[in-house]
Scaffold this motif. Structure first.
Motif, PDB file in Angstrom:
ATOM      1  N   ARG A 278       0.830  -1.210   0.000  1.00  0.00           N
ATOM      2  CA  ARG A 278       0.000   0.000   0.000  1.00  0.00           C
ATOM      3  C   ARG A 278       0.867   1.264   0.000  1.00  0.00           C
ATOM      4  O   ARG A 278       0.575   2.229  -0.711  1.00  0.00           O
ATOM      5  N   ALA A 279       1.920   1.248   0.808  1.00  0.00           N
ATOM      6  CA  ALA A 279       2.789   2.417   0.881  1.00  0.00           C
ATOM      7  C   ALA A 279       3.498   2.671  -0.445  1.00  0.00           C
ATOM      8  O   ALA A 279       3.630   3.822  -0.893  1.00  0.00           O
ATOM      9  N   ALA A 280       3.947   1.597  -1.088  1.00  0.00           N
ATOM     10  CA  ALA A 280       4.617   1.744  -2.380  1.00  0.00           C
ATOM     11  C   ALA A 280       3.654   2.266  -3.436  1.00  0.00           C
ATOM     12  O   ALA A 280       4.029   3.082  -4.289  1.00  0.00           O
ATOM     13  N   GLY A 281       2.406   1.802  -3.396  1.00  0.00           N
ATOM     14  CA  GLY A 281       1.416   2.307  -4.340  1.00  0.00           C
ATOM     15  C   GLY A 281       1.157   3.786  -4.153  1.00  0.00           C
ATOM     16  O   GLY A 281       1.035   4.545  -5.124  1.00  0.00           O
ATOM     17  N   GLN A 282       1.087   4.216  -2.890  1.00  0.00           N
ATOM     18  CA  GLN A 282       0.884   5.633  -2.608  1.00  0.00           C
ATOM     19  C   GLN A 282       2.065   6.470  -3.102  1.00  0.00           C
ATOM     20  O   GLN A 282       1.876   7.538  -3.705  1.00  0.00           O
ATOM     21  N   LEU A 283       3.282   5.978  -2.859  1.00  0.00           N
ATOM     22  CA  LEU A 283       4.449   6.713  -3.327  1.00  0.00           C
ATOM     23  C   LEU A 283       4.505   6.724  -4.851  1.00  0.00           C
ATOM     24  O   LEU A 283       4.855   7.746  -5.461  1.00  0.00           O
ATOM     25  N   ALA A 284       4.162   5.609  -5.486  1.00  0.00           N
ATOM     26  CA  ALA A 284       4.183   5.555  -6.953  1.00  0.00           C
ATOM     27  C   ALA A 284       3.253   6.609  -7.550  1.00  0.00           C
ATOM     28  O   ALA A 284       3.594   7.268  -8.545  1.00  0.00           O
TER      29      ALA A 284
END
Length: 205
Positions: free
Chosen positions: A16-22
């Motif tokens: 989830r965090a990586a998706g938000q950063l992406a």
């Protein structure tokens, strides 16, 4: 943060965090690259290099390699804005694949902050990812959309891993105050030494 008993599998939270950063990286345009960020030592370009390089290093740890490397890789200065989403997506996909083996979660690994069980290393990566998402989003004027649940997870990790005192040898400033009614995101960045009220002076909004 030495006990693993109450630390859940951080991989779903990392996704989830990586998706938000992406999504935040995808909003970077050419005019943003030299803009200031809440990390005084990084402009947007350097922050992106730090994030991609750090993600690759945590992937390398799970692959049996080393987390050593420059804080901001030399190639950072040559990357155009439109290439950063691909570079980050590739790095985060590599990290996800590298940590797919469940046995890695409790295996000892060496990361820049010490030798710890894998789940603690990955929880630390979540903290970094969430925090640098705020750094980048605030530089772009897009921080109102950030996920408070992710920030709450990262805040718990930060408070366990990074005491308020004795920060002379870590890359975080002194704890700052946050408003009494502040949400998890503001409390997270304040704990890590950032000004929750910081705003970019020249961001192209």
């Amino acid at each position: 943060m030495n006990s693993t008993h109450d630390i859940p599998d951080p991989r779903p939270v990392y996704a989830r965090a990586a998706g938000q950063l992406a999504r935040t990286v995808a909003a970077v345009g050419p005019g943003h690259l030299s803009a200031a960020t809440p990390c005084a030592e990084y402009d947007v370009r350097a922050l992106l290099g730090h994030v991609v390089g750090g993600t690759r290093r945590i992937a390398a740890v799970a692959e049996g390699g080393s987390a050593e490397g420059p804080d901001v890789p030399a190639w950072t200065s040559e990357v155009p804005a439109e290439e950063w989403p691909r570079l980050y997506d590739e790095a985060s996909a590599r990290l996800t694949a590298a940590w797919a083996d469940d046995t890695l979660l409790d295996a000892p690994v060496t990361v820049p902050w010490g030798r710890v069980p894998g789940r603690i290393a990955l929880a630390g990566s979540v903290m970094e990812t969430v925090t640098h998402t705020w750094d980048l989003a605030r530089a772009l004027g897009r921080d109102q959309e950030l996920d408070e649940e992710l920030a709450a997870f990262a805040l718990t990790v930060a408070q366990r891993a990074l005491p308020a005192e004795g920060r002379e040898h870590v890359p975080f400033g002194a704890v700052r105050s946050a408003p009494q009614d502040a949400g998890a995101q503001a409390r997270l960045v304040a704990w890590l030494g950032r000004d929750p009220e910081w705003s970019a002076p020249t961001a192209d909004r």
